[in-house]
Design an enzyme around this catalytic site. Structure first.
Site, PDB file in Angstrom:
ATOM      1  N   CYS A 181     127.028  -6.657  48.745  1.00 50.71           N
ATOM      2  CA  CYS A 181     128.469  -6.931  48.721  1.00 50.71           C
ATOM      3  C   CYS A 181     128.754  -8.280  48.070  1.00 50.71           C
ATOM      4  CB  CYS A 181     129.026  -6.890  50.140  1.00 50.71           C
ATOM      5  SG  CYS A 181     128.124  -7.929  51.316  1.00 50.71           S
ATOM      6  N   HIS A 212     129.734  -9.851  55.686  1.00 49.59           N
ATOM      7  CA  HIS A 212     130.137  -9.003  54.564  1.00 49.59           C
ATOM      8  C   HIS A 212     131.071  -9.787  53.652  1.00 49.59           C
ATOM      9  CE1 HIS A 212     131.352  -5.546  52.267  1.00 49.59           C
ATOM     10  NE2 HIS A 212     132.613  -5.690  52.625  1.00 49.59           N
TER      11      HIS A 212
END
Length: 1385
Positions: free
Chosen positions: A201, A504
Site C-alpha cells: 500500500c 495501512h
C-alpha cells in the site's frame, strides 16, 4: 369504467361497477395465490450472491430463494433488480471454488439443469463485465442514485477501505469517527486503482502521487526507452512509463504493479515487507537518477524536488560564522519536541521551530577560530531555496525510551491548502567573508537531508531561484521575488492508518485538471471533500497522556506534497493526442495486449474443465489421468478428438475406436454413454461451464472387431471374478452392467452369458466392503436388497464340487476368498553372512582335512551350510518349475488372478517342494537347538550370546532419525507396483477397456506355479509388548495362515555384493513371531538370531520388535530388511548408548546398541556394557568411573544410581536412549535427594566462557548453589551472580549477548520455582563476578569477535541472537536483483 354525474355534478362510477371491479381484483388475487401455491410445492434454490465490484458491498450478500424451474436469464433479472444494476452490465460466476466459471445470462436452462442444487446454499459472485463496473439502474425516486457526491448529507470516505482478498498491511485499522463513502464507478471518477500485492500500500500511494504530478508524468513520457541498450524487464523508468500509461488509458478498475516491483529487483517475498513511504520515495528517486544518467531527465529529480538550506554556527562575541550548504528532497517536521507535553499545532509552527536557532553555551560552547577560544554561539538552519515540488514529512514515528518501544504520535497537526513559505526564507545579511566548512548539519536534520559538501565560496548560481536571488556584485544585497512566487498549493496527502507496529497507507490527491480531491486507496478510487482532508489532521476527542498513543490505531497525514503556484511553470497533463510518437506506439501495444487478455479471459469463462481418465492399452495398462479443457461450444466429436490427442493414443488405437463416457472415479462407475449425441455441444452435455463437476469423463477404447456397449443411467457396474477351486486361482475381473431391480436368478443368467459358466451350479459372493463376503443364495431377492451400489465386486464359482454342500464360512471357496483378501506381498532383503561365518563354512566345505573331520559335524555352521545348499537346490527347482509352466508370466502381476489354471503335472512338484521346505524348516530349528545344547564349547552354546555377525540397528546407523512409529501407508517408499494384470493373461470380453483389467491398483500379485507354499501357525496377539519367552513360542492357541516365498532379483541393483532378496506372499494376520519362523530357512539361522527392520520412505529403517503383533499395518510392496543379531526376549529392551561430552563441540556421541532387561539394576547393566565398550569402542572403563543418566534428545537428565532397578525405579521403553558419562573421580551422587547442576563461569573482562563444571547440591537452595560456586571460583559471595541457561544443552549463547540477555541473579530462594524451575539433574547455570566490567573493544575488534561468534554458533546449530527479527531494509537493485550471501541464514 363507465362514469355518471352525481348530485354535485361530479363524475362517479356507475352503480354496479364497484362489484364487477372488486370481482376482477379477487380473480386476479386468486390467480396469484394459485401460482404461489404451485410454486410452494416446487423445490427451491437458495442463491447467495456476493457483489465483488463494490468495496461497500464486498462483505455483504444478496439472498434469493427461487423456484428450481427458474431460468438463468430470469436469475440475472432478479439479481439486477435486487442489486439495483442494469441487467447485462455484470457477470455471475460460481463462488467458493478456485476456478470461477461464468453463467450464461441468455440461457433458458433451469437452475437445476445448470448445476444449482435445491435445498442447499449455492454461492455466486457478481463480477465486472469486460473490466467495466456494473451500471447503476436509474430510479425516478432517487433511491438508487442518491449517493451522489454533491449530497451534503452523504458521508464521505475517509480511512482505509477493505480490500478484496489482499492483505495490505500487518494489521487493518479503522477509525470509529470516520465513515466510508460509496465507491463510485470508474467511469465517474475516471481514474484507475492499483492492486495491493500483499503489503504494498505504501508503494501504491507514492505511485499514484507521482502519476498525479503533471510535471513528473510528462517528463517520464518524454523519455524514450532504447530496448537495444537495456532489458525492459529491469528498466525502472520503462516499467513506470507503462504503469502510468495504463493508469491513464486502461479500462480496468485496477491494474497490477508486479512489473514495476520486478524491475526493482524484488521477489515475491518483498510484497510481504511493509516499508515507510518516505524511505521508498528517497530510494526510488536515487534509482531513477542512476537510470537517467546521460539523458535529458538526468537532473529531473533535482529540478522538481531538491531545495537548499544553510547549516550555520555564528559566534555571538565576534560575529564570525561557519556554514555549509546542504540539499534536501523533503523537510522533516517534528510533531512534538523531545520532552515536551504539547505538540505543534500546525505545519507553520513546526516550520518555524525547524529554522529556530539554538544557543550553544555552557558545556556546549563553540570554539571560535577568530577568537581562538570557546564562545557562546548560535546554531541553526536557513532555507536558501525551495523546490518546485515541496515535500513535508510529518515525523509521527518516535521512540519511547521508557518502554523501549517505537510509538506513533497521533497528535493533531493542521496544514493549509496554500502554504506561504516567504517568512521562512533567508533574508538577513549574515554571510561573512571569513568562512569554514562545518561538520554538523544539526540534529533536527539528521538522517533526513542530503549533506553534499560544497565550496566555501557561495556563488550566485547557488542562490538564484524562486525563493531568493543573490547578486554576485554585492553579497549583502538580496532582492526578493514577489511573495506570490513562494506560495505553494497542496495537492497530495499520504495518510497512514495504524500504529508504529504496522498499518495501512493511502493517498488523498487533488487533480490539477478539475480541482477535485480523490482518495486513492489501492484498487479503490473515490471522490472526497475538503472536510475529509481536515479529518487527516490527527488528534482525537478527550485528553491523552504523553505516550498513551504508543500502540493506538489512528488515521492521520504522514507526508504532504505542495506545488509552487507559478503559471509560467505549472504544467497540465498530456492528452493522448499530445503523446510523443514512442508513447503512442506503446499505448497501441498495451491496448492490443489488453484486448488479447480480454479475449483469453472470455475463452476461460466459456471453457469446461473436467478430469479425464483413460485405460491406456499400451502404457502398462495403467489408468491415466489428465485434465480436459474444452470450449462449451465444441461438440462431443471434437472433444473426443481432443481427448484422443491428450491421452497420446495416436498410432495406438484408431480414433473411431474411442468414445467419451460419463464416469465416477470414486466408485469406479461408468454412469452413461452418449449415443447419437456426437454433434451436441459439450456445455449442454456437461450441464454448463462450472469450476468443478460432480463426475468425470473416461475415454473408452475398443478393438476393431468389438462393438461399444451402451451404458444407460440407472445401471450398476459389477466386476466379476471367476474362482477356480481346482487351481486355487481367481481370474481378473470381467465387467458387466445390471439393474438394481434384477433378481439374483436373473443376475446369474447375466453372468453366465458373460463368463460361459453354468447358472445352475453357480455360487455368487458379493464383497460389500473390504473383505466383507456375502453369499447371494436367495433366488428372488433383488440386487438392491442385497446391497448393490453403483460399482460392485463379486466372485463366482460354478462346478460340481461337493464344496457346495458345506456351510459357506467352512467352504474352500470362503477360505480362498479370505486368503485372497488378506494376502500381501513383501520384499525381504536377506543379510550378507559375516566374514567369520563364511570362513568357517569354507573350511567345512573343503573338509577332507584332518581338522575338519575332528570337528563336530552337528555344529551350527555345518547345519547352516547344509541348509544353504538345500536352499540353492530349492531355488533351482522353483526356477525350473516356473519356467516350464509359463515362462512369460511376470512375478509382478496380480496375485491369485490366473486366467489359466496350472497343468496337473506341475501340481505334485509344487506340493513336494513345499513339503521339503516345511520339513527342512522344522528340522533346521531342531538341529540348531540340539547342536547348541549338546556342545558347550560351540560358538552358539548360549542362546543369549549375540550372533557374531550382528549388525548395528537402524538407530545406530542413523542415530539422528526419529524413532516414532509412522503409518506404513503414508511412509511406504512405493505403492503397489502391480497396478494391473498382464495384458496377455486372458481374452478381453467386452469393449469398455475396463473388463479385463481393474481400474484401481491391484493389491495382490499373480500366483506362479512351482513356488514354495506353507501353511504355518501364527500366535494370537496376547495384547502385551512382551518378546520371546524361553522357548520362543506363544502359549496361545494357533490357527493356520498362508505364507509363500520365492527368490527375487532386484532391478535397481541394490542387491549387489551378495545381498539376496525374497518375494513373500503372506497373510497379514500372521504374527511377527510366526513370520520370522517362516523366514528361518532363507536367513539360515533361527528366528532368535536375526532382527526384522521395516523400511520406510527415504530408506529409513525401524526395528519391529513386538512379536505378538500381526502384519496388519503392512501393505503391498512394503520392504523389510533382515539383519543378523540376537532378537529380544520377553522383558528385554533395545537401548542406544551415547557418550556425554559436556565440553566438546559435539557433546553427544553414539557408542553402542545394547539390551537392558526388566529387573536388571543399573550396576548390572554397566557390567554388561563394559566388555562391549572395550571391544567395539576401545573404551576400557572402571565400573566406578562412569555413570548412566537419562537422555532427552540432547539434554542430559537424571543421574541413574547403581542400585536403581529398571522398570521399578527407572521407566524404560522400546528404542530407549541413555547417556554414558565418564567421571574424573568417584561418583558424588549417592541419593535421589541430591541435585547435579552443570555450571559455567562467564568472565566479562576476557569475554570468555570457562569449561563446564558439575556441582552436586544436597538441596535445591539458591544459597547453597551460590556458596558452592563461590568456593570453587573464589568470587566473593556478595559479588556472585548466576543465571539459568536457555534452550537445549549446551545452552550456547554469544559472548556479546550473555552479559545483557540472561536473567541474572533472579530474586528466588529455591531453584525449583519460577523463573528457574531447576527440578532435575543436568540444568545449565552460568555465573559471574558482578564487579567485573566487560572488556573494552574497538569497533574492529568487536566486528571480528562478532564474526567468530556467528560462525561458532551457526556450526552448533544455535541461534546467534535472541533478539526479535529485524526489519528488512528497503533496497532497489539496479542490476536486476540482490546477491545472495551464502553464509547468510
Amino acid at each position: 369504467m363507465e362514469m355518471v354525474p352525481s348530485e354535485e355534478n361530479q363524475l362517479v362510477p356507475k352503480e354496479g361497477m364497484f362489484w364487477s371491479c372488486r370481482q376482477s381484483i379477487f380473480d386476479e388475487m386468486k390467480k396469484r395465490f394459485s401460482q404461489i401455491e404451485n410454486a410452494s410445492e416446487e423445490p427451491r434454490v437458495l442463491c447467495l450472491v456476493q457483489d465483488t465490484t463494490n468495496a461497500k458491498t464486498v462483505n455483504e450478500r444478496l439472498t434469493l430463494n427461487l423456484p428450481a424451474s427458474t431460468t438463468l436469464s430470469k436469475l440475472f433479472e432478479d439479481v439486477a433488480h435486487k442489486a439495483s444494476y442494469v441487467n447485462g452490465t455484470f457477470d455471475l460466476a460460481w463462488g467458493k471454488t478456485g476456478d470461477m466459471g461464468s453463467l450464461d445470462p441468455s440461457s433458458e436452462m433451469s437452475l437445476t439443469e445448470s448445476g444449482f442444487e435445491p435445498g442447499k446454499r449455492n454461492f455466486l459472485q457478481l463480477t465486472d463485465k469486460d473490466g467495466e463496473q456494473p451500471q447503476i439502474a436509474s430510479d425516478e425516486s432517487g433511491t438508487a442514485g442518491s449517493s451522489g457526491l454533491d449530497d451534503s448529507s452523504q458521508e464521505r470516505f475517509i480511512g482505509p477501505l477493505p480490500r478484496d482478498g489482499t492483505v495490505g498491511c500487518s494489521s487493518d485499522y479503522s477509525s470509529p469517527s470516520y465513515s466510508y463513502s460509496s465507491i463510485l464507478n470508474k467511469s465517474d471518477t475516471g481514474y484507475v486503482g492499483l492492486v495491493n500485492q500483499a503489503m504494498t500500500c505504501y508503494l501504491n500511494s507514492l505511485l499514484q502521487t507521482l502519476f498525479m504530478t503533471p510535471e513528473f508524468r510528462n517528463a517520464l513520457y518524454n523519455w524514450e526507452f532504447e530496448e537495444s541498450e537495456e532489458d525492459p524487464v529491469t528498466s525502472i523508468p520503462y516499467q513506470l512509463q507503462r504503469l502510468f500509461l495504463l493508469l491513464q488509458t486502461s479500462k480496468k478498475r485496477a491494474i497490477e504493479t508486479t512489473d514495476v516491483t520486478r524491475s526493482f529487483g524484488w521477489d515475491s517475498s518483498e510484497a510481504w515487507q511493509q516499508h515507510d513511504v518516505q524511505e521508498l520515495c528517497r530510494v526510488m528517486f536515487d534509482a531513477l537518477e542512476q537510470k537517467w544518467k546521460q539523458t535529458e531527465q538526468a537532473d529531473l529529480i533535482n529540478q522538481l524536488y531538491q531545495g537548499k538550506l544553510k547549516d550555520y554556527v555564528r559566534c555571538l562575541e565576534c560575529g564570525y560564522e561557519s556554514w555549509r550548504i546542504d540539499t534536501y528532497l523533503d523537510i522533516p517536521l517534528v510533531i512534538r519536541p523531545f520532552g515536551a507535553s504539547q505538540a505543534y499545532g500546525s505545519v507553520e509552527e513546526a516550520l518555524q521551530a525547524f529554522v529556530q536557532p539554538e544557543t550553544l553555551d555552557g558545556a556546549n560552547q563553540y570554539f571560535c577560530e577568530r577568537c581562538k577560544k570557546k564562545c557562546d554561539a548560535r546554531k541553526g538552519l536557513r532555507f536558501l531555496h525551495f523546490p518546485y515540488l515541496l515535500t513535508l514529512q510529518l515525523k509521527r514515528f518516535d521512540f519511547d525510551y521508557t518502554t523501549m518501544h517505537r510509538i506513533k504520535l497521533n497528535d493533531r497537526m493542521s496544514f493549509p491548502e496554500e502554504l506561504d513559505m516567504g517568512p521562512f526564507i533567508d533574508v538577513e545579511d549574515e554571510k561573512s567573508p571569513q568562512t569554514e566548512s562545518c561538520t554538523d548539519s544539526g540534529a533536527e536534520n539528521e538522517g533526513s537531508c542530503h549533506s553534499d559538501q560544497m565550496s566555501n565560496d557561495f556563488s550566485a548560481d547557488d542562490g538564484v531561484d524562486e525563493g531568493i536571488c543573490l547578486d554576485s556584485a554585492s553579497s549583502t544585497e538580496r532582492v526578493l521575488k514577489p511573495k506570490s512566487s513562494l506560495t505553494f498549493e497542496l495537492f497530495s496527502v499520504m495518510v497512514h492508518s495504524g500504529s508504529a507496529a504496522g498499518g495501512h497507507y493511502y493517498a488523498c490527491i487533488k487533480s490539477f485538471s478539475d480541482g477535485q480531491w480523490y482518495s486513492f486507496n489501492d484498487q479503490h478510487v473515490s471522490k472526497i471533500t475538503q472536510e475529509d482532508i481536515r479529518k487527516t489532521y490527527g488528534g482525537s476527542l478527550g485528553s491523552r497522556g504523553y505516550y498513551s498513543s504508543a500502540f493506538a490505531s489512528s488515521t492521520n497525514a504522514y507526508m504532504l506534497i505542495y506545488r509552487l503556484k507559478d503559471p509560467s511553470r505549472n504544467a497540465k497533463y498530456l492528452d493522448c493526442d499530445d503523446f510523443p510518437e514512442h508513447i503512442k506506439h506503446l499505448v497501441q501495444r498495451e491496448k492490443e495486449s489488453e484486448e488479447q487478455e480480454k479475449r483469453q479471459r472470455e475463452i476461460e469463462r466459456n471453457t469446461c474443465k473436467i478430469k479425464l481418465f483413460c485405460m491406456h492399452p499400451v502404457k502398462m495398462m495403467a489408468m491415466m489421468e489428465n485434465k480436459l479443457e474444452v470450449h462449451k461450444d465444441k461438440t462431443l466429436r471434437e472433444a473426443t478428438e481432443m481427448a484422443y490427442k491428450l491421452m497420446e493414443l495416436d498410432g495406438v488405437v484408431p480414433l473411431d475406436c474411442c468414445r467419451l463416457v460419463k464416469y465416477d472415479e470414486f466408485h469406479e462407475y461408468l454412469e452413461r454413454s452418449y449415443e447419437g449425441e456426437d454433434d451436441t455441444p459439450m456445455g449442454l452435455l456437461l450441464g454448463g461451464v462450472k469450476s468443478s463437476y460432480m463426475f468425470d469423463l473416461l475415454l473408452e477404447t475398443r478393438r476393431a472387431e468389438q462393438v461399444f456397449q451402451p451404458y444407460k443411467p440407472g445401471e450398476v457396474m459389477v466386476k466379476v471374478h471367476v474362482v477356480d477351486l481346482k487351481s486355487d486361482t481367481i481370474a481378473p475381473p470381467v465387467s458387466i452392467r445390471a439393474y438394481l431391480n434384477q433378481s439374483i436368478t436373473e443376475f446369474k443368467q447375466l453372468i453366465a452369458q458373460a463368463t460361459e459358466l453354468s447358472a445352475e451350479t453357480m455360487r455368487v459372493v458379493l464383497e460389500r466392503c473390504y473383505n466383507d463376503l456375502r453369499l447371494l443364495y436367495v433366488p428372488n431377492k433383488t440386487l438392491k436388497a442385497e446391497g448393490f451400489f453403483r460399482s460392485n465386486k463379486v466372485f463366482v464359482e460354478s462346478s460340481e464340487s461337493p464344496d457346495h454342500q458345506v456351510t459357506f464360512t467352512d467352504s474352500l471357496l470362503w477360505k480362498l476368498l479370505d486368503r485372497h483378501g488378506n494376502t500381501i506381498r513383501l520384499f525381504v532383503s536377506l543379510p550378507v553372512q559375516s566374514p567369520g561365518t563364511n570362513r568357517t563354512i569354507c573350511q567345512k566345505v573343503g573338509g577332507d582335512t584332518e581338522e575338519g573331520s575332528k570337528g563336530n559335524r552337528n555344529s551350527v555352521e555345518a547345519i547352516l551350510e547344509e541348509s544353504t545348499e538345500k536352499l540353492k537346490n530349492l531355488s533351482l527347482q522353483q526356477q525350473q518349475g516356473s519356467s516350464t509352466s509359463d515362462s512369460q508370466k511376470s512375478s509382478d502381476t496380480s496375485d491369485f488372478e490366473h486366467i489359466e489354471s496350472p497343468s496337473p503335472s506341475q501340481e505334485p512338484d509344487s506340493s513336494s517342494v513345499s513339503a521339503v521346505v516345511a520339513v527342512d524348516n522344522r528340522e533346521l530349528e531342531n538341529r540348531i537347538r540340539a547342536a547348541s545344547g549338546g556342545s558347550g564349547g560351540g560358538a552358539y552354546s548360549d542362546p543369549e550370546t549375540q550372533f557374531p555377525g550382528e549388525e548395528r540397528s537402524d538407530s545406530e546407523v542413523n542415530n539422528d532419525r526419529s524413532t516414532s512409529s509412522v503409518d506404513s501407508d503414508i511412509l511406504s517408499s512405493s505403492h503397489s507396483s502391480d497396478t494391473l494384470c498382464n495384458a496377455d493373461s486372458g481374452p478381453i470380453q467386452l469393449a469398455n477397456g475396463l473388463d479385463s483389467h481393474s481400474i484401481t491398483s491391484s493389491r495382490r500379485s499373480k500366483a506362479n506355479e512351482g513356488k514354495k507354499e506353507t501353511w504355518d501357525t501364527a500366535e494370537e496377539d496376547s495384547g502385551t509388548d512382551s518378546e520371546y519367552d524361553e522357548n520362543g513360542k506363544s502359549k496361545a492357541e494357533s490357527y493356520y495362515l498362508y505364507f509363500r516365498a520365492e527368490p527375487y532379483a532386484q532391478e535397481d541393483g541394490s542387491g549387489e555384493g551378495g545381498q539376496k532378496c525374497v518375494l513373500v506372499h503372506v497373510d497379514k494376520r500372521i504374527t511377527l513371531s510366526a513370520f520370522k519362523q517362516n523366514l528361518e530357512p532363507f536367513v539360515g539361522v533361527t528366528s532368535t538370531q536375526f532382527k526384522v527392520f521395516r523400511v520406510y520412505a527415504n530408506n529409513q529403517e525401524f526395528e519391529s520388535v513386538r512379536l505378538n503383533e500381526t502384519l496388519s499395518s503392512f501393505s503391498d510392496d512394503n520392504k523389510i530388511t533382515i539383519r543378523l543379531g540376537r532378537a529380544l526376549k520377553k522383558g528385554e529392551y533395545r537401548v542406544k548408548v551415547y557418550q556425554l561430552l559436556v565440553n566438546d563441540a559435539e557433546p553427544c556421541k553414539f557408542l553402542v546398541d545394547t539390551v537392558f532387561a526388566k529387573g536388571m539394576t543399573v550396576k548390572q547393566s554397566k557390567e554388561e556394557l563394559m566388555p562391549q565398550l572395550k571391544d567395539q569402542c576401545k573404551l576400557d572403563l572402571n565400573i566406578d568411573k562412569f555413570r548412566l543418566r537419562k537422555k532427552t534428545w540432547k539434554n542430559p537428565g537424571t543421574v541413574f544410581l547403581d542400585y536403581h532397578v529398571y522398570e521399578e525405579d527407572i521407566n524404560i521403553s522400546s528404542n530407549w536412549e541413555v547417556f554414558l558419562e565418564v567421571l574424573d573421580g568417584p561418583e558424588k551422587m549417592k541419593s535421589m535427594s541430591q541435585l547435579a547442576v552443570l555450571t559455567r563461569r562467564w568472565t566479562p573482562a576476557q569475554m570468555k566462557l570457562e569449561p563446564f563444571q558439575e556441582v552436586v547440591l544436597e538441596s535445591s537452595s539458591v544459597e547453597e548453589l551460590k556458596e558452592t560456586l563461590s568456593e570453587i571460583s573464589g568470587i566473593p559471595l556478595e559479588n556472585l551472580e548466576f543465571a539459568k541457561g536457555r534452550g537445549t544443552f549446551p545452552c550456547d549463547i554469544s559472548v556479546l549477548e550473555i552479559h545483557q540477555d540472561l536473567d541474572w541473579n533472579p530474586k528466588v530462594s529455591t531453584l525449583n520455582v519460577w523463573p528457574l524451575y531447576i527440578c532435575d539433574d543436568g540444568a545449565v547455570v552460568f555465573y559471574r563476578d558482578s564487579t567485573e566490567e566487560p572488556m573494552e573493544q574497538s569497533e574492529d575488534e568487536r566486528n571480528e569477535l562478532m564474526k567468530k561468534e556467528s560462525s561458532r554458533l551457526l556450526k552448533t546449530g544455535h541461534r546467534v541472537s535472541y533478539s526479535p527479527r529485524k526489519e528488512k531494509a528497503l533496497k532497489i537493485y539496479l542490476d536486476g536483483g540482490p546477491v545472495k550471501d551464502p553464509g547468510q541464514d
